[in-house]
Design an enzyme around this catalytic site. Structure first.
Site, PDB file in Angstrom:
ATOM      1  N   LEU A 108      94.307  24.981  29.364  1.00 35.05           N
ATOM      2  CA  LEU A 108      93.355  24.080  30.017  1.00 35.05           C
ATOM      3  C   LEU A 108      93.706  23.681  31.448  1.00 35.05           C
ATOM      4  O   LEU A 108      92.973  22.920  32.062  1.00 35.05           O
ATOM      5  CB  LEU A 108      93.163  22.827  29.157  1.00 35.05           C
ATOM      6  CG  LEU A 108      92.669  23.109  27.732  1.00 35.05           C
ATOM      7  CD1 LEU A 108      92.420  21.811  26.977  1.00 35.05           C
ATOM      8  CD2 LEU A 108      91.416  23.974  27.736  1.00 35.05           C
ATOM      9  N   HIS A 128      86.771  32.312  27.470  1.00 33.74           N
ATOM     10  CA  HIS A 128      85.982  31.081  27.548  1.00 33.74           C
ATOM     11  C   HIS A 128      84.975  31.083  26.394  1.00 33.74           C
ATOM     12  O   HIS A 128      84.333  32.100  26.143  1.00 33.74           O
ATOM     13  CB  HIS A 128      85.253  31.013  28.896  1.00 33.74           C
ATOM     14  CG  HIS A 128      84.563  29.703  29.084  1.00 33.74           C
ATOM     15  ND1 HIS A 128      85.237  28.555  29.456  1.00 33.74           N
ATOM     16  CD2 HIS A 128      83.265  29.333  28.895  1.00 33.74           C
ATOM     17  CE1 HIS A 128      84.380  27.548  29.497  1.00 33.74           C
ATOM     18  NE2 HIS A 128      83.179  27.996  29.168  1.00 33.74           N
ATOM     19  N   ASP A 178      86.950  29.538  35.602  1.00 35.87           N
ATOM     20  CA  ASP A 178      85.901  30.330  34.969  1.00 35.87           C
ATOM     21  C   ASP A 178      85.150  31.252  35.934  1.00 35.87           C
ATOM     22  O   ASP A 178      83.953  31.484  35.789  1.00 35.87           O
ATOM     23  CB  ASP A 178      84.902  29.418  34.231  1.00 35.87           C
ATOM     24  CG  ASP A 178      85.607  28.604  33.160  1.00 35.87           C
ATOM     25  OD1 ASP A 178      86.624  29.099  32.631  1.00 35.87           O
ATOM     26  OD2 ASP A 178      85.155  27.502  32.851  1.00 35.87           O
ATOM     27  N   GLU A 215      85.941  35.404  19.040  1.00 35.15           N
ATOM     28  CA  GLU A 215      87.172  35.469  19.856  1.00 35.15           C
ATOM     29  C   GLU A 215      88.238  36.290  19.142  1.00 35.15           C
ATOM     30  O   GLU A 215      88.856  37.185  19.726  1.00 35.15           O
ATOM     31  CB  GLU A 215      87.694  34.054  20.134  1.00 35.15           C
ATOM     32  CG  GLU A 215      86.761  33.257  21.006  1.00 35.15           C
ATOM     33  CD  GLU A 215      87.311  31.899  21.424  1.00 35.15           C
ATOM     34  OE1 GLU A 215      86.936  31.439  22.499  1.00 35.15           O
ATOM     35  OE2 GLU A 215      88.110  31.297  20.670  1.00 35.15           O
TER      36      GLU A 215
HETATM   37  C1  GAR Z   1      89.198  28.788  22.253  1.00 38.74           C
HETATM   38  O1  GAR Z   1      87.925  28.641  21.672  1.00 38.74           O
HETATM   39  C2  GAR Z   1      89.076  29.129  23.723  1.00 38.74           C
HETATM   40  O2  GAR Z   1      87.954  29.897  24.019  1.00 38.74           O
HETATM   41  C3  GAR Z   1      88.964  27.750  24.325  1.00 38.74           C
HETATM   42  O3  GAR Z   1      89.886  26.974  23.613  1.00 38.74           O
HETATM   43  C4  GAR Z   1      89.944  27.447  22.261  1.00 38.74           C
HETATM   44  C5  GAR Z   1      91.393  27.580  21.851  1.00 38.74           C
HETATM   45  O4  GAR Z   1      91.512  27.860  20.478  1.00 38.74           O
HETATM   46  N1  GAR Z   1      89.261  27.815  25.737  1.00 38.74           N
HETATM   47  C6  GAR Z   1      88.670  27.034  26.643  1.00 38.74           C
HETATM   48  O5  GAR Z   1      87.852  26.180  26.344  1.00 38.74           O
HETATM   49  C7  GAR Z   1      89.120  27.284  28.080  1.00 38.74           C
HETATM   50  N2  GAR Z   1      88.163  26.765  29.023  1.00 38.74           N
HETATM   51  P1  GAR Z   1      92.921  28.309  19.864  1.00 38.74           P
HETATM   52  O6  GAR Z   1      93.977  27.362  20.419  1.00 38.74           O
HETATM   53  O7  GAR Z   1      92.776  28.143  18.387  1.00 38.74           O
HETATM   54  O8  GAR Z   1      93.170  29.727  20.280  1.00 38.74           O
END
Ligand code: GAR
Length: 189
Positions: A85, A104, A145, A174
């Site tokens: 982040l 993202h 982004d 993802e």
């Molecule tokens: C994911 O959904 C990713 O796309 C998002 O955080 C989540 C992390 O999940 N990323 C963002 O929002 C970046 N702007 P995880 O820790 O379980 O992999």
């Protein structure tokens, strides 16, 4: 052998998927996990996976070359942001040109930019009554982004879906797409 570093700020489910995908890979190894969050779930996941984890603070990230030296020490040649982040500073972007990829949880350029992360993205998508959302995998540059989009994948948002429902659908996209997209980028395919 290519050595990947994964930056994550939260649970780390993507980091785990990626590490498992490359566990027996002949050319690619996840060598290091880095987090800015001492309470992040990714720390325990890293421990379970037997991958070294570095926890760092804002000063170390933005005002020193310490992390860059760590990345060099581990021979890292590709960086993955998996739920990370903080904006990546210029010294890292310069050290890894076209070699830092982010995921993202929306179809950029929609629902991107500063402050748009995690659940906030899915809340905004539901509030706007979108019929579709998805994921964007993109190389990063100095702004949130932006950068070249490598892959997008869509999923439907059904009437009555909560942000949590949307999050589940997006997360499964993802997990399905991110590891193979990384593999292609690392191997320049
Ligand atoms: C994911 O959904 C990713 O796309 C998002 O955080 C989540 C992390 O999940 N990323 C963002 O929002 C970046 N702007 P995880 O820790 O379980 O992999």
């Amino acid at each position: 052998m290519h050595h990947i570093a994964i930056f994550a700020s939260g649970s780390g489910s993507n980091a785990q998927r990626i590490a498992e995908y490359f566990a027996d890979h002949p050319q690619i190894e996840v060598s290091l996990i880095l987090t800015n969050n001492p309470a992040a779930g990714v720390i325990e996941r890293g421990r379970q996976l037997g991958i070294p984890v570095i926890v760092f603070n804002r000063t170390q990230f933005y005002q020193s070359d310490g992390l860059l030296e760590q990345l060099q020490f581990f021979n890292i040649d590709f960086v993955v942001l998996a739920g990370f982040l903080w904006l990546v500073p210029e010294n890292l972007i310069k050290a890894f040109p076209e070699r830092i990829v982010n995921i993202h949880p929306a179809l950029l350029p929609a629902y991107g930019g500063k402050g748009m992360y995690g659940t906030k993205v899915h809340e905004a998508v539901v509030a706007a009554g979108e019929k579709f959302t998805g994921i964007t995998i993109h190389l990063i540059d100095e702004e949130y982004d932006r950068g070249r989009i490598v892959l997008q994948a869509q999923c439907p948002v059904a009437p009555g879906d909560t942000p949590e429902d949307v999050a589940r659908k997006v997360q499964s996209l993802e997990h399905e797409h991110f590891p193979a997209a990384i593999e292609k980028l690392v191997l320049n395919q």
